[in-house]
Motif scaffolding. Structure first.
Motif, PDB file in Angstrom:
ATOM      1  N   ALA A  55       0.820  -1.206   0.000  1.00  0.00           N
ATOM      2  CA  ALA A  55       0.000   0.000   0.000  1.00  0.00           C
ATOM      3  C   ALA A  55       0.862   1.268   0.000  1.00  0.00           C
ATOM      4  N   GLN A  56       2.101   1.152   0.420  1.00  0.00           N
ATOM      5  CA  GLN A  56       2.982   2.324   0.502  1.00  0.00           C
ATOM      6  C   GLN A  56       3.742   2.558  -0.812  1.00  0.00           C
ATOM      7  N   SER A  70      -4.552  -3.597   8.942  1.00  0.00           N
ATOM      8  CA  SER A  70      -5.717  -2.770   8.598  1.00  0.00           C
ATOM      9  C   SER A  70      -6.277  -3.109   7.219  1.00  0.00           C
ATOM     10  N   GLY A  71      -6.198  -4.373   6.842  1.00  0.00           N
ATOM     11  CA  GLY A  71      -6.745  -4.805   5.562  1.00  0.00           C
ATOM     12  C   GLY A  71      -5.863  -4.485   4.365  1.00  0.00           C
ATOM     13  N   HIS A  72      -4.654  -3.986   4.589  1.00  0.00           N
ATOM     14  CA  HIS A  72      -3.718  -3.659   3.511  1.00  0.00           C
ATOM     15  C   HIS A  72      -2.463  -4.503   3.660  1.00  0.00           C
ATOM     16  N   TYR A  73      -1.774  -4.692   2.534  1.00  0.00           N
ATOM     17  CA  TYR A  73      -0.535  -5.460   2.530  1.00  0.00           C
ATOM     18  C   TYR A  73       0.638  -4.505   2.382  1.00  0.00           C
ATOM     19  N   ALA A  82       4.876   3.675   8.209  1.00  0.00           N
ATOM     20  CA  ALA A  82       4.755   4.964   7.532  1.00  0.00           C
ATOM     21  C   ALA A  82       3.348   5.165   6.987  1.00  0.00           C
ATOM     22  N   TRP A  83       2.779   4.114   6.392  1.00  0.00           N
ATOM     23  CA  TRP A  83       1.435   4.222   5.836  1.00  0.00           C
ATOM     24  C   TRP A  83       0.412   4.466   6.939  1.00  0.00           C
ATOM     25  N   LEU A  84       0.531   3.732   8.036  1.00  0.00           N
ATOM     26  CA  LEU A  84      -0.404   3.910   9.146  1.00  0.00           C
ATOM     27  C   LEU A  84      -0.273   5.301   9.762  1.00  0.00           C
TER      28      LEU A  84
END
Length: 91
Positions: A55-56, A70-73, A82-84
Protein backbone atom coordinates in the motif's frame (compact mmCIF):
# COMPACT_ATOMS: atom_id res chain seq x y z
CA UNK A 1 44.60 -57.06 -27.89
CA UNK A 2 41.75 -56.76 -30.37
CA UNK A 3 39.44 -58.56 -27.91
CA UNK A 4 40.13 -55.95 -25.19
CA UNK A 5 39.35 -53.07 -27.54
CA UNK A 6 36.07 -54.73 -28.54
CA UNK A 7 35.22 -55.24 -24.86
CA UNK A 8 35.92 -51.57 -24.08
CA UNK A 9 33.78 -50.43 -27.01
CA UNK A 10 30.93 -52.75 -26.00
CA UNK A 11 31.11 -51.50 -22.41
CA UNK A 12 31.06 -47.89 -23.60
CA UNK A 13 28.06 -48.55 -25.85
CA UNK A 14 26.28 -50.34 -23.02
CA UNK A 15 26.93 -47.45 -20.67
CA UNK A 16 25.63 -44.93 -23.23
CA UNK A 17 22.51 -47.02 -23.80
CA UNK A 18 21.94 -47.24 -20.04
CA UNK A 19 22.26 -43.45 -19.64
CA UNK A 20 19.96 -42.79 -22.61
CA UNK A 21 17.28 -45.15 -21.29
CA UNK A 22 17.46 -43.64 -17.79
CA UNK A 23 17.07 -40.14 -19.21
CA UNK A 24 14.18 -41.24 -21.41
CA UNK A 25 12.37 -42.90 -18.49
CA UNK A 26 12.93 -39.86 -16.27
CA UNK A 27 11.00 -37.71 -18.76
CA UNK A 28 7.95 -39.99 -18.42
CA UNK A 29 7.73 -39.72 -14.61
CA UNK A 30 4.75 -37.82 -13.23
CA UNK A 31 5.54 -34.47 -11.65
CA UNK A 32 4.61 -35.40 -8.07
CA UNK A 33 7.64 -33.64 -6.62
CA UNK A 34 9.07 -36.75 -4.94
CA UNK A 35 11.99 -36.94 -7.35
CA UNK A 36 12.46 -33.17 -7.48
CA UNK A 37 15.05 -31.31 -5.48
CA UNK A 38 13.79 -29.47 -2.42
CA UNK A 39 14.61 -26.04 -3.91
CA UNK A 40 12.48 -26.53 -6.98
CA UNK A 41 9.57 -27.69 -4.82
CA UNK A 42 9.74 -24.58 -2.65
CA UNK A 43 10.05 -22.38 -5.75
CA UNK A 44 6.91 -23.96 -7.17
CA UNK A 45 5.08 -23.40 -3.88
CA UNK A 46 6.22 -19.77 -3.73
CA UNK A 47 5.05 -19.14 -7.29
CA UNK A 48 1.59 -20.45 -6.47
CA UNK A 49 1.00 -17.85 -3.73
CA UNK A 50 -1.19 -14.90 -4.73
CA UNK A 51 0.62 -11.62 -5.30
CA UNK A 52 -0.20 -8.59 -3.17
CA UNK A 53 0.68 -4.92 -3.67
CA UNK A 54 2.35 -2.85 -0.96
CA UNK A 55 0.00 0.00 0.00
CA UNK A 56 2.98 2.32 0.50
CA UNK A 57 5.33 1.75 -2.47
CA UNK A 58 3.00 -0.23 -4.81
CA UNK A 59 5.52 -3.07 -5.31
CA UNK A 60 4.05 -6.55 -5.85
CA UNK A 61 5.24 -9.45 -3.72
CA UNK A 62 3.98 -12.91 -2.73
CA UNK A 63 1.37 -12.85 0.00
CA UNK A 64 3.54 -15.07 2.20
CA UNK A 65 6.32 -12.47 2.23
CA UNK A 66 4.07 -9.50 2.93
CA UNK A 67 2.93 -7.92 6.18
CA UNK A 68 -0.78 -7.27 6.61
CA UNK A 69 -2.36 -4.57 8.72
CA UNK A 70 -5.72 -2.77 8.60
CA UNK A 71 -6.75 -4.81 5.56
CA UNK A 72 -3.72 -3.66 3.51
CA UNK A 73 -0.53 -5.46 2.53
CA UNK A 74 2.97 -4.05 2.96
CA UNK A 75 6.41 -5.17 1.78
CA UNK A 76 8.05 -4.38 5.14
CA UNK A 77 7.23 -3.14 8.61
CA UNK A 78 8.75 0.30 7.89
CA UNK A 79 6.27 0.86 5.03
CA UNK A 80 3.42 -0.39 7.19
CA UNK A 81 4.35 2.05 9.97
CA UNK A 82 4.76 4.96 7.53
CA UNK A 83 1.43 4.22 5.84
CA UNK A 84 -0.40 3.91 9.15
CA UNK A 85 1.16 7.16 10.38
CA UNK A 86 0.19 9.07 7.22
CA UNK A 87 -3.35 7.71 7.14
CA UNK A 88 -4.02 8.18 10.85
CA UNK A 89 -3.36 11.94 10.42
CA UNK A 90 -6.02 12.14 7.73
CA UNK A 91 -8.72 10.78 10.04
Amino acid sequence: MLGIIRLIILLALGWLAYRYIRRFLALDKPADGSSEQSNSGSDRQQQSLPMQRCAQCQIHLPEGESTRSSGHYFCCEAHRDAWLENNSKDH
